[in-house]
Design a protein around this motif. Structure first.
Motif, PDB file in Angstrom:
ATOM      1  N   UNK A   1       0.791  -1.222   0.000  1.00  0.00           N
ATOM      2  CA  UNK A   1       0.000   0.000   0.000  1.00  0.00           C
ATOM      3  C   UNK A   1       0.833   1.287   0.000  1.00  0.00           C
ATOM      4  N   UNK A   2       2.065   1.232   0.506  1.00  0.00           N
ATOM      5  CA  UNK A   2       2.907   2.421   0.573  1.00  0.00           C
ATOM      6  C   UNK A   2       3.698   2.636  -0.715  1.00  0.00           C
ATOM      7  N   UNK A   3       4.440   1.597  -1.153  1.00  0.00           N
ATOM      8  CA  UNK A   3       5.307   1.745  -2.331  1.00  0.00           C
ATOM      9  C   UNK A   3       4.581   1.490  -3.647  1.00  0.00           C
ATOM     10  N   UNK A   4       3.425   0.832  -3.575  1.00  0.00           N
ATOM     11  CA  UNK A   4       2.647   0.438  -4.758  1.00  0.00           C
ATOM     12  C   UNK A   4       3.361  -0.607  -5.613  1.00  0.00           C
ATOM     13  N   UNK A   5       4.408  -1.226  -5.071  1.00  0.00           N
ATOM     14  CA  UNK A   5       5.099  -2.297  -5.788  1.00  0.00           C
ATOM     15  C   UNK A   5       4.314  -3.593  -5.649  1.00  0.00           C
ATOM     16  N   UNK A   6       4.322  -4.364  -6.726  1.00  0.00           N
ATOM     17  CA  UNK A   6       3.660  -5.664  -6.733  1.00  0.00           C
ATOM     18  C   UNK A   6       4.633  -6.724  -6.242  1.00  0.00           C
ATOM     19  N   UNK A   7       4.105  -7.723  -5.528  1.00  0.00           N
ATOM     20  CA  UNK A   7       4.928  -8.756  -4.900  1.00  0.00           C
ATOM     21  C   UNK A   7       4.375 -10.130  -5.252  1.00  0.00           C
ATOM     22  N   UNK A   8       5.291 -11.058  -5.529  1.00  0.00           N
ATOM     23  CA  UNK A   8       4.978 -12.460  -5.824  1.00  0.00           C
ATOM     24  C   UNK A   8       5.842 -13.291  -4.885  1.00  0.00           C
ATOM     25  N   UNK A   9       5.240 -14.141  -4.048  1.00  0.00           N
ATOM     26  CA  UNK A   9       5.972 -14.846  -2.997  1.00  0.00           C
ATOM     27  C   UNK A   9       5.735 -16.347  -3.068  1.00  0.00           C
ATOM     28  N   UNK A  10       6.833 -17.113  -2.883  1.00  0.00           N
ATOM     29  CA  UNK A  10       6.703 -18.568  -2.780  1.00  0.00           C
ATOM     30  C   UNK A  10       7.774 -19.126  -1.853  1.00  0.00           C
ATOM     31  N   UNK A  11       7.547 -20.374  -1.422  1.00  0.00           N
ATOM     32  CA  UNK A  11       8.477 -21.063  -0.519  1.00  0.00           C
ATOM     33  C   UNK A  11       9.127 -22.236  -1.242  1.00  0.00           C
ATOM     34  N   UNK A  12      10.357 -22.529  -0.829  1.00  0.00           N
ATOM     35  CA  UNK A  12      11.157 -23.569  -1.454  1.00  0.00           C
ATOM     36  C   UNK A  12      11.775 -24.431  -0.355  1.00  0.00           C
ATOM     37  N   UNK A  13      11.747 -25.737  -0.530  1.00  0.00           N
ATOM     38  CA  UNK A  13      12.512 -26.654   0.318  1.00  0.00           C
ATOM     39  C   UNK A  13      13.700 -27.151  -0.483  1.00  0.00           C
ATOM     40  N   UNK A  14      14.891 -26.953   0.069  1.00  0.00           N
ATOM     41  CA  UNK A  14      16.137 -27.292  -0.627  1.00  0.00           C
ATOM     42  C   UNK A  14      16.926 -28.238   0.254  1.00  0.00           C
ATOM     43  N   UNK A  15      17.308 -29.382  -0.273  1.00  0.00           N
ATOM     44  CA  UNK A  15      18.147 -30.326   0.469  1.00  0.00           C
ATOM     45  C   UNK A  15      19.582 -30.051   0.083  1.00  0.00           C
ATOM     46  N   UNK A  16      20.391 -29.676   1.066  1.00  0.00           N
ATOM     47  CA  UNK A  16      21.770 -29.237   0.825  1.00  0.00           C
ATOM     48  C   UNK A  16      22.725 -30.285   1.382  1.00  0.00           C
ATOM     49  N   UNK A  17      23.562 -30.823   0.513  1.00  0.00           N
ATOM     50  CA  UNK A  17      24.600 -31.770   0.956  1.00  0.00           C
ATOM     51  C   UNK A  17      25.645 -31.030   1.776  1.00  0.00           C
ATOM     52  N   UNK A  18      26.110 -31.671   2.829  1.00  0.00           N
ATOM     53  CA  UNK A  18      27.182 -31.059   3.630  1.00  0.00           C
ATOM     54  C   UNK A  18      28.529 -31.359   3.036  1.00  0.00           C
TER      55      UNK A  18
END
Length: 121
Positions: A104-121
């Protein structure tokens, strides 16, 4: 221990083209550069856990990331979100489409998602 999301996005030509080429506008910790050019995207770790075993040390970590894309219009922000999806899906699992909104302040549009990443040590 961190997911190689920046390297994956940087290697993906469509994402690079939308996010500024060599000066990739894809920032760590969910923080953008003040006054930066649009569109841009940010990412941050929002959860995760080591893969624990009874007899051995963990050999992988599961990282939960949130990715947010921002643009001046909904068509561009969706294009960035879809490009990021295409870059990430060969390497990790997208687990949630969080949503689309307009600040509402900046009027920028936002697209959000979540990711599960399996990281080898």
């Amino acid at each position: 221990m961190s997911a190689p999301i920046f390297e994956v996005v940087r290697a993906h030509a469509p994402s690079r083209a939308l996010l500024g080429g060599a000066s990739l506008r894809f920032s760590l910790f969910g923080v953008s550069v003040q006054g930066g050019a649009l569109p841009y995207a940010v990412w941050q770790t929002v959860g995760g856990a080591p893969e624990n075993y009874l007899g051995d040390l963990p050999d992988v970590d599961s990282m939960e990331l949130q990715v947010d894309a921002y643009a001046d219009d909904p068509i561009t922000v969706r294009a960035v979100g879809h490009a990021l999806r295409d870059a990430i899906e060969p390497h990790a699992y997208i687990t949630a489409w969080i949503g689309e909104s307009q600040d509402p302040t900046t009027k920028r549009w936002r697209f959000t998602f979540r990711v599960d990443w399996i990281v080898q040590r």
